[in-house]
Design an enzyme around this catalytic site. Structure first.
Site, PDB file in Angstrom:
ATOM      1  N   LYS A  67      42.238  44.754  48.692  1.00  0.00           N
ATOM      2  CA  LYS A  67      41.909  46.162  48.965  1.00  0.00           C
ATOM      3  C   LYS A  67      40.569  46.493  48.319  1.00  0.00           C
ATOM      4  O   LYS A  67      40.141  45.838  47.359  1.00  0.00           O
ATOM      5  CB  LYS A  67      42.974  47.120  48.437  1.00  0.00           C
ATOM      6  N   ASP A  88      49.081  49.716  42.022  1.00  0.00           N
ATOM      7  CA  ASP A  88      48.468  49.372  43.306  1.00  0.00           C
ATOM      8  C   ASP A  88      49.449  48.762  44.299  1.00  0.00           C
ATOM      9  O   ASP A  88      49.083  48.516  45.443  1.00  0.00           O
ATOM     10  CB  ASP A  88      47.327  48.359  43.090  1.00  0.00           C
TER      11      ASP A  88
HETATM   12  C1  LIG Z   1      42.224  50.818  39.099  1.00  0.00           C
HETATM   13  C2  LIG Z   1      43.178  50.646  40.252  1.00  0.00           C
HETATM   14  O1  LIG Z   1      43.096  49.324  40.772  1.00  0.00           O
HETATM   15  C3  LIG Z   1      42.774  51.599  41.379  1.00  0.00           C
HETATM   16  O2  LIG Z   1      43.382  51.284  42.581  1.00  0.00           O
HETATM   17  C4  LIG Z   1      44.595  50.905  39.828  1.00  0.00           C
HETATM   18  O3  LIG Z   1      44.753  52.211  39.335  1.00  0.00           O
HETATM   19  C5  LIG Z   1      45.101  49.875  38.817  1.00  0.00           C
HETATM   20  O4  LIG Z   1      46.331  49.466  39.284  1.00  0.00           O
HETATM   21  P1  LIG Z   1      47.093  48.200  38.683  1.00  0.00           P
HETATM   22  O5  LIG Z   1      46.152  47.064  38.479  1.00  0.00           O
HETATM   23  O6  LIG Z   1      48.298  47.994  39.576  1.00  0.00           O
HETATM   24  O7  LIG Z   1      47.446  48.756  37.281  1.00  0.00           O
HETATM   25  P2  LIG Z   1      48.790  48.679  36.445  1.00  0.00           P
HETATM   26  O8  LIG Z   1      49.192  47.261  36.289  1.00  0.00           O
HETATM   27  O9  LIG Z   1      49.768  49.672  36.984  1.00  0.00           O
HETATM   28  O10 LIG Z   1      48.241  49.243  35.046  1.00  0.00           O
HETATM   29  C6  LIG Z   1      47.509  48.492  34.125  1.00  0.00           C
HETATM   30  C7  LIG Z   1      47.107  49.421  32.979  1.00  0.00           C
HETATM   31  O11 LIG Z   1      46.016  50.257  33.405  1.00  0.00           O
HETATM   32  C8  LIG Z   1      46.164  51.591  32.915  1.00  0.00           C
HETATM   33  N1  LIG Z   1      46.246  52.494  34.069  1.00  0.00           N
HETATM   34  C9  LIG Z   1      46.528  52.023  35.312  1.00  0.00           C
HETATM   35  C10 LIG Z   1      46.572  52.870  36.395  1.00  0.00           C
HETATM   36  C11 LIG Z   1      46.328  54.252  36.175  1.00  0.00           C
HETATM   37  N2  LIG Z   1      46.368  55.118  37.175  1.00  0.00           N
HETATM   38  N3  LIG Z   1      46.071  54.696  34.916  1.00  0.00           N
HETATM   39  C12 LIG Z   1      46.018  53.854  33.864  1.00  0.00           C
HETATM   40  O12 LIG Z   1      45.764  54.276  32.759  1.00  0.00           O
HETATM   41  C13 LIG Z   1      47.396  51.583  32.050  1.00  0.00           C
HETATM   42  O13 LIG Z   1      46.974  51.326  30.733  1.00  0.00           O
HETATM   43  C14 LIG Z   1      48.182  50.387  32.558  1.00  0.00           C
HETATM   44  O14 LIG Z   1      48.977  49.821  31.558  1.00  0.00           O
HETATM   45  N1  LIG Z   2      50.082  36.558  41.573  1.00  0.00           N
HETATM   46  C1  LIG Z   2      49.122  36.989  40.744  1.00  0.00           C
HETATM   47  N2  LIG Z   2      47.850  36.959  41.148  1.00  0.00           N
HETATM   48  C2  LIG Z   2      46.872  37.407  40.328  1.00  0.00           C
HETATM   49  N3  LIG Z   2      47.070  37.867  39.088  1.00  0.00           N
HETATM   50  C3  LIG Z   2      48.316  37.918  38.635  1.00  0.00           C
HETATM   51  C4  LIG Z   2      49.395  37.478  39.434  1.00  0.00           C
HETATM   52  N4  LIG Z   2      50.507  37.645  38.735  1.00  0.00           N
HETATM   53  C5  LIG Z   2      50.152  38.160  37.548  1.00  0.00           C
HETATM   54  N5  LIG Z   2      48.827  38.328  37.474  1.00  0.00           N
HETATM   55  C6  LIG Z   2      48.113  38.919  36.311  1.00  0.00           C
HETATM   56  O1  LIG Z   2      47.569  40.193  36.711  1.00  0.00           O
HETATM   57  C7  LIG Z   2      46.214  40.347  36.287  1.00  0.00           C
HETATM   58  C8  LIG Z   2      45.470  41.210  37.291  1.00  0.00           C
HETATM   59  O2  LIG Z   2      45.343  40.481  38.458  1.00  0.00           O
HETATM   60  P1  LIG Z   2      44.800  41.091  39.813  1.00  0.00           P
HETATM   61  O3  LIG Z   2      44.306  39.962  40.642  1.00  0.00           O
HETATM   62  O4  LIG Z   2      45.836  41.964  40.437  1.00  0.00           O
HETATM   63  O5  LIG Z   2      43.590  41.964  39.287  1.00  0.00           O
HETATM   64  P2  LIG Z   2      42.781  43.054  39.960  1.00  0.00           P
HETATM   65  O6  LIG Z   2      42.203  42.536  41.239  1.00  0.00           O
HETATM   66  O7  LIG Z   2      41.860  43.596  38.942  1.00  0.00           O
HETATM   67  O8  LIG Z   2      43.870  44.117  40.356  1.00  0.00           O
HETATM   68  P3  LIG Z   2      43.797  45.680  40.415  1.00  0.00           P
HETATM   69  O9  LIG Z   2      42.799  46.074  41.413  1.00  0.00           O
HETATM   70  O10 LIG Z   2      45.219  45.942  40.881  1.00  0.00           O
HETATM   71  O11 LIG Z   2      43.502  46.133  39.017  1.00  0.00           O
HETATM   72  C9  LIG Z   2      45.684  38.919  36.195  1.00  0.00           C
HETATM   73  O12 LIG Z   2      44.670  38.828  35.243  1.00  0.00           O
HETATM   74  C10 LIG Z   2      46.923  38.112  35.813  1.00  0.00           C
HETATM   75  O13 LIG Z   2      47.052  38.042  34.404  1.00  0.00           O
END
Ligand SMILES: C[C@](O)(CO)[C@H](O)COP(=O)(O)OP(=O)(O)OC[C@H]1O[C@@H](n2ccc(N)nc2=O)[C@H](O)[C@@H]1O
Ligand SMILES: Nc1ncnc2c1ncn2[C@@H]1O[C@H](COP(=O)(O)OP(=O)(O)OP(=O)(O)O)[C@@H](O)[C@H]1O
Length: 286
Positions: free
Chosen positions: A11, A136
């Site tokens: 995304k 997400d």
């Molecule tokens: C930045 C985005 O990718 C935008 O789409 C998302 O809001 C992040 O989504 P995500 O990776 O699924 O995040 P999560 O695994 O739910 O959260 C990771 C950490 O980011 C912070 N977090 C996340 C989402 C949000 N709306 N507020 C936060 O403060 C929190 O500390 C949380 O513990």
């Molecule tokens: N199947 C998986 N693929 C990728 N990362 C994973 C998976 N399972 C657990 N993780 C953990 O989740 C963390 C975030 O990975 P991800 O690829 O979703 O990051 P991101 O693209 O920054 O996501 P977001 O946009 O949701 O913040 C990784 O650093 C890893 O430690």
């Protein structure tokens, strides 16, 4: 043995405003999600012994912490099924790139196993389970481009243009937690009042702090910014810019290839996961 192979698309956050912070520390956002026709691929086969086994390990992510395994186990627990699954992953998406790879893998797992285990779960229930795995995940379960509010779980479908994107992948992993806890992060953007949600220029409130902490991201924004408006997705590290055709996007990526790594992909308002699922349903009903 029957296997089901499905995509887990990336995304983009076309823009992202942070409008507040909840008591639990999570941030309230307004953002527009669009999918890319580019992603990981997962294959699933049912086991009748209840074991969940991911056969492809990702470096630095222990088996039981992988969002794929966590999603499968949660669905198993909450549905009470006695079935399990063998799962294989072809990892294409960069981790910590802000393009939602882990979340998308989790959503594909939920939809695939709900189908293979023949659970009578609707999308609302799967999206709610998805939210407990990450903010997400719900948009990937729903599969339509969306204006998102709350922490990203209140979704209103939208249909922005579907250009070709150059996505640059700076060779750094940005921690979402680190950016959301940054003291200088803008947290008081004004909520949008306009409906329908306006298309076009806006900003990502995470971008200034990410650029400040990660020079590789600033470089990527500057490089792509010479050709089109370049912006951060999510909390980074990836940056993207839109082009009217694949040829133009390919040309720009080629020109940047000496100093930047990236890919070209089409924006898509219906995720390729959902397009594939729809084609499977059509085939099975013929
Ligand atoms: C930045 C985005 O990718 C935008 O789409 C998302 O809001 C992040 O989504 P995500 O990776 O699924 O995040 P999560 O695994 O739910 O959260 C990771 C950490 O980011 C912070 N977090 C996340 C989402 C949000 N709306 N507020 C936060 O403060 C929190 O500390 C949380 O513990
Ligand atoms: N199947 C998986 N693929 C990728 N990362 C994973 C998976 N399972 C657990 N993780 C953990 O989740 C963390 C975030 O990975 P991800 O690829 O979703 O990051 P991101 O693209 O920054 O996501 P977001 O946009 O949701 O913040 C990784 O650093 C890893 O430690």
């Amino acid at each position: 043995m029957q296997t089901l192979t499905l995509p887990a698309p990336a995304k983009l956050n076309l823009w992202l405003h942070i409008i507040g912070r909840r008591a639990d520390g999570y941030h309230e956002l307004e953002t527009v999600f669009q999918f890319l026709d580019h992603g990981d691929e997962l294959s699933f086969a049912v086991r009748d012994d209840g074991v969940i086994r991911l056969h492809t390990e990702i470096e630095a992510v222990p088996h039981d912490s992988n969002l794929i395994v966590r999603a499968a186990r949660k669905l198993q627990e909450q549905s009470g099924t006695t079935m399990g699954a063998d799962i294989w992953l072809t990892k294409v998406l960069p981790m910590g790139g802000g393009i939602g790879g882990g979340s998308s893998d989790a959503a594909t797992t939920l939809l695939a196993l709900a189908h293979l285990w023949q659970l009578d779960w609707d999308e609302d229930r799967l999206a709610a389970l998805g939210l407990s795995l990450g903010a997400d995940v719900p948009v990937f379960v729903r599969g339509h481009a969306a204006f998102a509010q709350g922490v990203g779980e209140q979704l209103t479908p939208v249909d922005p243009e579907e250009p070709w994107y150059v996505v640059l992948v700076p060779q750094v992993s940005v921690s979402t937690v680190e950016i959301f806890s940054h003291p200088q992060l803008t947290r008081d953007s004004r909520p949008l009042k306009m409906r329908p949600v306006p298309e076009g220029n806006s900003r990502n409130d995470c971008q200034p702090v990410v650029e400040q902490s990660y020079p590789e991201v600033r470089n990527a924004l500057n490089s792509l910014g010479k050709f089109t408006e370049a912006r951060l997705t999510g909390t980074g590290s990836c940056v993207f810019g839109a082009f009217p055709s694949k040829a133009e996007a390919d040309k720009v990526l080629a020109l940047l290839s000496a100093t930047q790594t990236g890919f070209v992909a089409k924006g898509s308002n219906v995720s390729m996961l959902h397009r594939k699922l729809q084609s499977l349903v059509k085939k099975s009903s013929v």
